[in-house]
Scaffold this motif. Structure first.
Motif, PDB file in Angstrom:
ATOM      1  N   HIS A 158      11.801  18.622   4.820  1.00 13.44           N
ATOM      2  CA  HIS A 158      11.375  18.382   3.444  1.00 13.44           C
ATOM      3  C   HIS A 158      11.965  17.103   2.872  1.00 13.44           C
ATOM      4  CE1 HIS A 158       9.507  22.442   2.522  1.00 13.44           C
ATOM      5  NE2 HIS A 158       9.940  22.540   3.754  1.00 13.44           N
ATOM      6  N   GLY A 159      12.390  16.230   3.765  1.00 13.71           N
ATOM      7  CA  GLY A 159      12.917  14.934   3.330  1.00 13.71           C
ATOM      8  C   GLY A 159      11.781  13.966   3.081  1.00 13.71           C
ATOM      9  N   GLY A 160      12.125  12.710   2.969  1.00 10.53           N
ATOM     10  CA  GLY A 160      11.110  11.690   2.722  1.00 10.53           C
ATOM     11  C   GLY A 160      11.670  10.566   1.882  1.00 10.53           C
ATOM     12  N   TYR A 161      10.768   9.908   1.193  1.00  8.93           N
ATOM     13  CA  TYR A 161      11.170   8.742   0.395  1.00  8.93           C
ATOM     14  C   TYR A 161      10.623   8.855  -1.017  1.00  8.93           C
ATOM     15  CZ  TYR A 161      12.246   6.565   4.902  1.00  8.93           C
ATOM     16  OH  TYR A 161      12.760   6.272   6.131  1.00  8.93           O
ATOM     17  N   GLU A 162      11.334   8.254  -1.950  1.00 11.86           N
ATOM     18  CA  GLU A 162      10.771   8.069  -3.291  1.00 11.86           C
ATOM     19  C   GLU A 162      11.239   6.744  -3.850  1.00 11.86           C
ATOM     20  OE1 GLU A 162      12.272  11.701  -5.151  1.00 11.86           O
ATOM     21  OE2 GLU A 162      14.025  10.617  -5.876  1.00 11.86           O
ATOM     22  N   LEU A 163      10.566   6.267  -4.870  1.00  2.93           N
ATOM     23  CA  LEU A 163      10.939   5.000  -5.498  1.00  2.93           C
ATOM     24  C   LEU A 163      12.341   5.128  -6.088  1.00  2.93           C
ATOM     25  CD1 LEU A 163       7.712   3.876  -7.426  1.00  2.93           C
ATOM     26  CD2 LEU A 163       8.446   3.243  -5.116  1.00  2.93           C
ATOM     27  N   ALA A 164      13.126   4.094  -5.962  1.00  7.34           N
ATOM     28  CA  ALA A 164      14.479   4.093  -6.510  1.00  7.34           C
ATOM     29  C   ALA A 164      14.461   3.814  -8.008  1.00  7.34           C
ATOM     30  CB  ALA A 164      15.336   3.057  -5.793  1.00  7.34           C
ATOM     31  N   ARG A 165      13.369   3.193  -8.475  1.00  8.96           N
ATOM     32  CA  ARG A 165      13.209   2.910  -9.909  1.00  8.96           C
ATOM     33  C   ARG A 165      11.791   3.300 -10.335  1.00  8.96           C
ATOM     34  NH1 ARG A 165      15.265  -2.359  -8.142  1.00  8.96           N
ATOM     35  NH2 ARG A 165      13.303  -3.376  -8.654  1.00  8.96           N
ATOM     36  N   ALA A 166      11.569   3.299 -11.627  1.00 10.93           N
ATOM     37  CA  ALA A 166      10.229   3.615 -12.143  1.00 10.93           C
ATOM     38  C   ALA A 166       9.244   2.531 -11.692  1.00 10.93           C
ATOM     39  CB  ALA A 166      10.268   3.677 -13.658  1.00 10.93           C
ATOM     40  N   PRO A 167       7.986   2.895 -11.513  1.00 14.64           N
ATOM     41  CA  PRO A 167       6.954   1.941 -11.078  1.00 14.64           C
ATOM     42  C   PRO A 167       6.869   0.705 -11.980  1.00 14.64           C
ATOM     43  CG  PRO A 167       6.102   4.171 -10.987  1.00 14.64           C
ATOM     44  CD  PRO A 167       7.448   4.262 -11.640  1.00 14.64           C
ATOM     45  N   GLU A 168       7.221   0.868 -13.248  1.00 19.72           N
ATOM     46  CA  GLU A 168       7.211  -0.261 -14.188  1.00 19.72           C
ATOM     47  C   GLU A 168       8.285  -1.283 -13.836  1.00 19.72           C
ATOM     48  OE1 GLU A 168       7.483   2.933 -15.237  1.00 19.72           O
ATOM     49  OE2 GLU A 168       5.398   3.206 -15.870  1.00 19.72           O
ATOM     50  N   GLU A 169       9.308  -0.808 -13.156  1.00 19.07           N
ATOM     51  CA  GLU A 169      10.481  -1.639 -12.874  1.00 19.07           C
ATOM     52  C   GLU A 169      10.444  -2.273 -11.488  1.00 19.07           C
ATOM     53  OE1 GLU A 169      12.678  -2.181 -15.274  1.00 19.07           O
ATOM     54  OE2 GLU A 169      11.473  -0.889 -16.579  1.00 19.07           O
ATOM     55  N   ILE A 170       9.348  -2.062 -10.765  1.00  8.71           N
ATOM     56  CA  ILE A 170       9.247  -2.661  -9.421  1.00  8.71           C
ATOM     57  C   ILE A 170       8.031  -3.576  -9.385  1.00  8.71           C
ATOM     58  CG2 ILE A 170       8.935  -2.213  -6.958  1.00  8.71           C
ATOM     59  CD1 ILE A 170      10.357   0.457  -7.355  1.00  8.71           C
ATOM     60  N   SER A 171       8.287  -4.857  -9.151  1.00  8.64           N
ATOM     61  CA  SER A 171       7.185  -5.813  -9.082  1.00  8.64           C
ATOM     62  C   SER A 171       6.746  -5.994  -7.632  1.00  8.64           C
ATOM     63  CB  SER A 171       7.624  -7.161  -9.639  1.00  8.64           C
ATOM     64  OG  SER A 171       8.503  -7.801  -8.741  1.00  8.64           O
ATOM     65  N   ILE A 172       5.517  -6.487  -7.486  1.00  9.88           N
ATOM     66  CA  ILE A 172       5.031  -6.775  -6.137  1.00  9.88           C
ATOM     67  C   ILE A 172       5.915  -7.840  -5.494  1.00  9.88           C
ATOM     68  CG2 ILE A 172       3.025  -7.451  -4.780  1.00  9.88           C
ATOM     69  CD1 ILE A 172       2.709  -4.846  -6.417  1.00  9.88           C
TER      70      ILE A 172
ATOM     71  N   ARG B 275       0.835  -1.206   0.000  1.00  5.56           N
ATOM     72  CA  ARG B 275       0.000   0.000   0.000  1.00  5.56           C
ATOM     73  C   ARG B 275       0.869   1.256   0.000  1.00  5.56           C
ATOM     74  NH1 ARG B 275      -3.958  -1.646   4.150  1.00  5.56           N
ATOM     75  NH2 ARG B 275      -3.664   0.382   5.107  1.00  5.56           N
ATOM     76  N   ALA B 276       1.929   1.232   0.826  1.00  5.55           N
ATOM     77  CA  ALA B 276       2.808   2.398   0.921  1.00  5.55           C
ATOM     78  C   ALA B 276       3.586   2.594  -0.379  1.00  5.55           C
ATOM     79  CB  ALA B 276       3.776   2.225   2.096  1.00  5.55           C
ATOM     80  N   MET B 277       4.008   1.510  -0.982  1.00  3.52           N
ATOM     81  CA  MET B 277       4.761   1.603  -2.235  1.00  3.52           C
ATOM     82  C   MET B 277       3.870   2.117  -3.359  1.00  3.52           C
ATOM     83  SD  MET B 277       8.012   0.827  -1.917  1.00  3.52           S
ATOM     84  CE  MET B 277       8.793   0.009  -3.309  1.00  3.52           C
ATOM     85  N   LEU B 278       2.604   1.744  -3.316  1.00  3.14           N
ATOM     86  CA  LEU B 278       1.655   2.286  -4.293  1.00  3.14           C
ATOM     87  C   LEU B 278       1.577   3.802  -4.146  1.00  3.14           C
ATOM     88  CD1 LEU B 278      -0.641   2.276  -6.357  1.00  3.14           C
ATOM     89  CD2 LEU B 278      -2.193   1.534  -4.552  1.00  3.14           C
ATOM     90  N   GLU B 279       1.574   4.243  -2.917  1.00  3.12           N
ATOM     91  CA  GLU B 279       1.532   5.687  -2.650  1.00  3.12           C
ATOM     92  C   GLU B 279       2.758   6.380  -3.253  1.00  3.12           C
ATOM     93  OE1 GLU B 279      -1.247   8.144  -1.517  1.00  3.12           O
ATOM     94  OE2 GLU B 279      -1.393   6.006  -1.023  1.00  3.12           O
ATOM     95  N   LEU B 280       3.920   5.736  -3.102  1.00  3.38           N
ATOM     96  CA  LEU B 280       5.141   6.300  -3.692  1.00  3.38           C
ATOM     97  C   LEU B 280       5.058   6.293  -5.217  1.00  3.38           C
ATOM     98  CD1 LEU B 280       8.160   4.954  -1.572  1.00  3.38           C
ATOM     99  CD2 LEU B 280       6.866   7.067  -1.330  1.00  3.38           C
ATOM    100  N   ALA B 281       4.409   5.264  -5.758  1.00  2.00           N
ATOM    101  CA  ALA B 281       4.256   5.174  -7.210  1.00  2.00           C
ATOM    102  C   ALA B 281       3.368   6.303  -7.719  1.00  2.00           C
ATOM    103  CB  ALA B 281       3.669   3.818  -7.596  1.00  2.00           C
ATOM    104  N   ILE B 282       2.331   6.593  -6.960  1.00  2.00           N
ATOM    105  CA  ILE B 282       1.406   7.668  -7.338  1.00  2.00           C
ATOM    106  C   ILE B 282       2.142   9.009  -7.406  1.00  2.00           C
ATOM    107  CG2 ILE B 282      -0.562   9.045  -6.507  1.00  2.00           C
ATOM    108  CD1 ILE B 282      -1.702   6.346  -5.374  1.00  2.00           C
ATOM    109  N   HIS B 283       3.102   9.209  -6.491  1.00  2.00           N
ATOM    110  CA  HIS B 283       3.833  10.480  -6.435  1.00  2.00           C
ATOM    111  C   HIS B 283       5.171  10.427  -7.146  1.00  2.00           C
ATOM    112  CE1 HIS B 283       0.916  11.006  -3.153  1.00  2.00           C
ATOM    113  NE2 HIS B 283       1.012  12.296  -3.421  1.00  2.00           N
ATOM    114  N   TYR B 284       5.376   9.360  -7.906  1.00  2.00           N
ATOM    115  CA  TYR B 284       6.684   9.192  -8.555  1.00  2.00           C
ATOM    116  C   TYR B 284       7.029  10.387  -9.445  1.00  2.00           C
ATOM    117  CZ  TYR B 284      10.505   7.064 -11.186  1.00  2.00           C
ATOM    118  OH  TYR B 284      11.728   6.790 -11.752  1.00  2.00           O
TER     119      TYR B 284
END
Lengths: 156, 156
Positions: free
Chosen positions: B62-76, B12-21
Motif C-alpha cells: 500500500h505504498g507509493g508516491y504523492e506530491l511533496a507540495r500542493a499542485p499550486e506550488e509545483i511548476s513544470i 504526465r506522471a506528476m499530473l497523475e499525482l496532482a489528480i490524486h493529491y
DNA sequence: AACAATTCCTAGTGAAATACTAGGAATTAG
DNA sequence: CTAATTCCTAGTATTTCACTAGGAATTGTT
C-alpha cells in the motif's frame, strides 16, 4: 532543451556572412578560423543551409558563400529549423505534427504548445540584421578597450 | 530543441499525482499503466523527483508516491529542471552558466538569453494545478463527445 | 511468521545522435 | 597549369537515450 553545436555554429557562421553581406563571397576557412569552428564540420552545416536556400555558394578560387537574402530577411528560426529541425519541444506541437493517440485529449500538449509558441516567437522575430547590430555594440565596447573583433575590411 | 521522454513522462506522471493529491499515495504500477509508461523506467524518474524533494515515497504494501507540495506550488519548470537539467538553450545562459571565452563579447549569447528567458517564463508560470484544470476541461469535452458519438453510431 | 505488494538500488544494453575526421573529385580565377 | 575553393561520400569515437534485469529492503495484511 539544448541547442546543439550545429545550431550554435550555424548561427555564428551566418552572423559572419551577415557582417560581410554585399561584399562578395567569403570562404569556409575564413569563417571557421574567425569563429573557431572545425572547417570540415562547418562545411556540412553550410551544405544544409545552401540546400535550404539560405546561402549561395561559389566554387573555385576566390569562391565562398554569401547570404541568399538580406540579413533583415533571415531569422534565427530559419537557421535553427534547417540545422536542428522543427522548432518544437515535442513532435506533437511541431508545425507538421507527429500523430499521437492522445492528441485531442491531452492537457500536457496544451502546455507544450504554449512553450513552442513562445520559443518560435523569439526565434522568428530575431533576424541576422538584429544580431549584427548587437555585435556592433560589443565591437564598440571592445574598441574602447583594445581591439575590434568584428571588422568590415576586405583582408586577404 | 526537444524535451526527451524523461520530461514528457515526468510531467504526465506528476499530473497523475496532482489528480490524486490528498488521497494517499499511488503506486508506480498504477501510474505507469494509466499513462502507458514503462514501470521500471518511471521508477528511475521518480527516484530523481524524490531526491529533488518534489515527491514523497512510502515503501511496502500500500505504498507509493504523492506530491511533496500542493499542485499550486509545483511548476513544470521544477519538474523539467530535475529531469532534463537547467532550462537553457545553451550552457552559457543557464542559471549557473558554464564559462565561455566569448562570454562578455558575444552577440549570439544575447539571443540565447532572450530565448532562455521566454522558455523559463512559460515553464515557471505553469503549475501542476493549472495542468490539472486543463485536464478537467478535456474530461468534460470527452463526456459530451462520447455521448454524441454513441448516438451517432446508433443512427448509422 | 508468512506473504504479497511495494519502493530502492546497481548494473547493463542496443540504438541513435552528436561532433566531428578523412580523403578525394569537381570547379574556377589568375 | 596551379592553387584555392566547394562538393560529396564515408567513417568513427563518444555520449545520450530509453529502456531492461534482477534482487534487496520495507511494510501492511492474514
Amino acid at each position: 532543451m539544448r541547442i546543439t553545436s550545429k545550431g550554435e555554429y550555424g548561427v555564428r557562421a551566418m552572423l559572419e556572412l551577415a557582417i560581410h553581406y554585399g561584399q562578395g563571397p567569403i570562404s569556409i576557412s575564413a569563417i571557421a578560423k574567425k569563429q573557431e569552428i572545425s572547417e570540415h564540420y562547418l562545411e556540412h552545416l553550410f551544405a544544409s543551409l545552401r540546400d535550404a536556400g539560405l546561402i549561395t555558394s561559389f566554387r573555385g578560387a576566390h569562391g565562398g558563400y554569401e547570404l541568399a537574402r538580406a540579413p533583415e530577411e533571415i531569422s534565427i528560426g530559419d537557421i535553427i529549423r534547417v540545422l536542428e529541425g522543427p522548432i518544437a519541444p515535442m513532435d506533437c506541437v511541431a508545425k507538421d505534427p507527429v500523430f499521437c493517440t492522445r492528441m485531442g485529449n491531452c492537457a500536457t500538449r496544451v502546455l507544450w504548445k504554449k512553450l513552442q509558441t513562445s520559443m518560435e516567437k523569439v526565434l522568428e522575430s530575431t533576424t541576422l540584421a538584429w544580431l549584427y547590430e548587437e555585435a556592433k555594440k560589443f565591437d564598440a565596447e571592445d574598441d574602447s578597450l583594445c581591439n575590434a573583433s568584428i571588422t568590415k575590411s576586405n583582408e586577404e
